[in-house]
Design an enzyme around this catalytic site. Structure first.
Site, PDB file in Angstrom:
ATOM      1  N   VAL A 269       0.836  -1.198   0.000  1.00 35.04           N
ATOM      2  CA  VAL A 269       0.000   0.000   0.000  1.00 35.04           C
ATOM      3  C   VAL A 269       0.872   1.249   0.000  1.00 35.04           C
ATOM      4  CG1 VAL A 269      -1.759   1.255   1.294  1.00 35.04           C
ATOM      5  CG2 VAL A 269      -1.812  -1.234   1.229  1.00 35.04           C
ATOM      6  N   GLY A 270       0.422   2.293  -0.711  1.00 36.70           N
ATOM      7  CA  GLY A 270       1.093   3.583  -0.617  1.00 36.70           C
ATOM      8  C   GLY A 270       1.441   4.177  -1.958  1.00 36.70           C
ATOM      9  N   ASN A 271       2.095   5.344  -1.910  1.00 35.60           N
ATOM     10  CA  ASN A 271       2.388   6.087  -3.126  1.00 35.60           C
ATOM     11  C   ASN A 271       3.403   5.382  -4.014  1.00 35.60           C
ATOM     12  OD1 ASN A 271       0.689   8.355  -2.618  1.00 35.60           O
ATOM     13  ND2 ASN A 271       2.151   9.081  -1.105  1.00 35.60           N
ATOM     14  N   VAL A 272       4.439   4.777  -3.410  1.00 34.93           N
ATOM     15  CA  VAL A 272       5.426   4.075  -4.226  1.00 34.93           C
ATOM     16  C   VAL A 272       4.778   2.883  -4.916  1.00 34.93           C
ATOM     17  CG1 VAL A 272       7.577   2.770  -4.191  1.00 34.93           C
ATOM     18  CG2 VAL A 272       7.380   4.857  -2.835  1.00 34.93           C
ATOM     19  N   GLU A 293      -3.508  -8.117  -1.238  1.00 30.04           N
ATOM     20  CA  GLU A 293      -4.328  -7.775  -0.069  1.00 30.04           C
ATOM     21  C   GLU A 293      -5.295  -6.645  -0.372  1.00 30.04           C
ATOM     22  OE1 GLU A 293      -1.379  -8.198   3.705  1.00 30.04           O
ATOM     23  OE2 GLU A 293      -0.969  -6.594   2.278  1.00 30.04           O
ATOM     24  N   ILE A 363      11.339   0.279   5.552  1.00 33.06           N
ATOM     25  CA  ILE A 363      11.903   1.460   6.206  1.00 33.06           C
ATOM     26  C   ILE A 363      13.399   1.531   5.935  1.00 33.06           C
ATOM     27  CG2 ILE A 363      12.432   2.484   8.462  1.00 33.06           C
ATOM     28  CD1 ILE A 363       9.666   1.533   9.390  1.00 33.06           C
ATOM     29  N   ASN A 383       3.851   1.034  11.675  1.00 38.48           N
ATOM     30  CA  ASN A 383       2.513   0.476  11.459  1.00 38.48           C
ATOM     31  C   ASN A 383       2.440  -0.999  11.836  1.00 38.48           C
ATOM     32  OD1 ASN A 383       1.546   2.927  10.410  1.00 38.48           O
ATOM     33  ND2 ASN A 383       2.241   2.394   8.354  1.00 38.48           N
ATOM     34  N   GLY A 387       1.082  -7.870   5.841  1.00 37.01           N
ATOM     35  CA  GLY A 387       1.204  -9.109   5.080  1.00 37.01           C
ATOM     36  C   GLY A 387       2.522  -9.253   4.360  1.00 37.01           C
TER      37      GLY A 387
END
Length: 502
Positions: A269-272, A293, A363, A383, A387
């Site tokens: 999930v996310g911008n990348v 997911e 990270i 967070n 998964g």
């Protein structure tokens, strides 16, 4: 009766959220629906937070254990955290208020793999589930439930809970009926049987959730949107990461290591992640399938332009614009999107059988390929692992992606030793930053170090990383398998804590 609640028995149990939360007691273990801001209960958490505040004003302690599918939203995790209503939380969280309480020690946090969360519940590892609070789209005349915009662990919560509170959300499109595949074939060891899913498009379960009507103590009606995720415009860093990854996949096809339509893809999930999906859209690939997911805007783009034929997930994770597009064209997406239970979307056996290409964020990574997905400076949870471990460990091919620096260059994503390990070097195949791509397959640790430093590290940090490796090799000539300077391995993190710069 109304158009959403047509079961005569459950229709008699419609109450307000304030009445419903009277069934939740201090110390209860509560399973709530929700996965990445979709399909979570909207009214009960707020009413429960009010009840907790009132109890605390009377000098009474009132906390619950909260279990979900993944993250929820400010009007679920957030309001409960603000009321100091949570004593223990699992398996994933992204709410900033709750994150502060976890990191301050106020809330116990169990950061478990998503594929484990339901089965550990079945095994009794977390104790009895007292109450389930599950959002649904509709209740049919025979009591079957039309699932909402996520499935997550809802089947398990409904099966295992002593009491059930249902939220029927009129905001969710009634046309969601038919978008779900709820598998009821799971058994406990030693009676497990193979899960006969061999293709991402295959249905193996029911369209509906089931619940024993005798357990339902309340039905609450709502009309509230999901917490839709706003995605930032694509930036140069994300575009470069996507280009490196797409070029690599094209080379894998050219080398006959995968078919021209690739193997099924999974994306975090996310911008990348959305940038990588956009990169696939700009590529020559077509006829792709996803087994993942969360279905984000980028996958709607791929479905719309024909790059992607089918997407299997457990939840939506769309922006406001993505939600509008989906709702405006929901009939066109039926048959192209399937939402499964979390125990299936993240099942290690299925991930390995289908041969997934898995792309997840990180990270930081160290020079030997260990990856930290969850902790900042070793101790503070961000967070959770979600998964990513389910997919990385069992993938045909996995990628961990990140910008090479953070905080304006003050932090390097490539370090001598990660400050927390979520994915060991044994499970990490490819590391990608905007600087380039390090293919670690078939490389010994020292060769991995060179590949990561030269291809993934930011130029501002390469000389220091090279120096670290060279001095580590010189210091212990009889320990050259994975050379480290133990008194310096985490010095970059310590320097950041002391000076604000690595």
């Amino acid at each position: 009766m109304n158009a959403r609640i047509t079961c005569p028995v459950l229709g008699t149990k419609v109450v307000s959220a304030e009445e419903a939360v009277a069934h939740i007691r201090p110390g209860d273990r509560v399973g709530m629906s929700g996965f990445t801001g979709a399909g979570y209960p909207k009214a009960v958490p707020r009413a429960l937070a009010d009840r907790v505040r009132a109890a605390r004003a009377r000098g009474e302690e009132f906390r619950i254990d909260l279990w979900t599918g993944a993250s929820t939203a400010p009007d679920a995790d957030g309001v409960l955290a603000e009321a100091h209503a949570i004593g223990r939380r699992l398996p994933y969280n992204s709410d900033p208020t709750l994150r502060r309480e976890i990191n301050s020690g106020e809330v116990e946090y169990l950061d478990v793999h998503l594929s484990h969360s339901a089965q550990h519940m079945w095994f009794g590892f977390y104790g009895n589930l007292d109450v389930a609070v599950v959002e649904v789209t509709a209740i049919l005349p025979d009591g079957r439930l039309v699932p909402s915009s996520s499935v997550g662990n809802n089947k398990t919560w409904l099966d295992q809970a002593d009491k059930v509170i249902l939220e029927v959300n009129h905001w969710q499109p009634r046309e969601l009926e038919g978008f779900h595949d709820v598998y009821y074939g799971t058994a406990l060891p030693p009676y497990r049987q193979p899960i006969e899913l061999t293709d991402p498009t295959q249905r193996i379960g029911d369209q509906y959730l089931r619940v024993d009507p005798r357990k339902v103590v309340a039905v609450v009606e709502t009309h509230s949107p999901d917490r839709n995720a706003a995605f930032s415009p694509l930036d140069e860093t994300s575009i470069k990461i996507a280009e490196h990854l797409v070029d690599f996949l094209q080379a894998e096809v050219a080398a006959d290591r995968m078919p021209k339509e690739l193997l099924p893809i999974q994306s975090g999930v996310g911008n990348v992640a959305n940038a990588v999906l956009a990169g696939l859209s700009r590529s020559t690939f077509s006829g792709l399938a996803a087994f993942t997911e969360v279905l984000q805007d980028g996958m709607l783009d791929l479905l719309d332009d024909g790059t992607l034929d089918f997407a299997s997930a457990t939840s939506f994770g769309l922006s406001d614009a993505g939600v509008k597009r989906f709702m405006d064209n929901i009939a066109d997406y039926k048959g192209k999107i399937l939402l499964r239970t979390e125990e299936i979307s993240n099942h290690p056996e299925l991930i390995r059988r289908l041969g997934l290409i898995c792309m997840n964020g990180m990270i930081e990574a160290d020079i030997y390929g260990n990856v930290n997905s969850t902790h900042v400076m070793g101790s503070s949870i961000m967070n959770g692992i979600g998964g990513s471990g389910d997919f990385a460990r069992n993938a045909y091919l996995n990628f961990f992606v990140s910008p090479s620096t953070a905080k304006g260059g003050a932090i390097s994503a490539i370090v001598p030793m990660v400050s927390h390990v979520d994915h060991t070097e044994h499970d990490v195949m490819v590391i990608v930053t905007e600087q380039g791509l390090a293919d670690l397959r078939g490389l010994s640790p020292r060769k991995r170090a060179r590949a990561i430093i030269e291809n993934a590290a930011h130029p501002d940090y390469r000389d220091a990383l090279r120096d670290y490796v060279e001095r580590a090799e010189a210091a212990r000539p009889n320990a050259l398998h994975t050379p480290h300077l133990l008194d310096e391995a985490l010095s970059w993190h310590q320097r950041f804590l002391e000076t604000g710069h690595m």
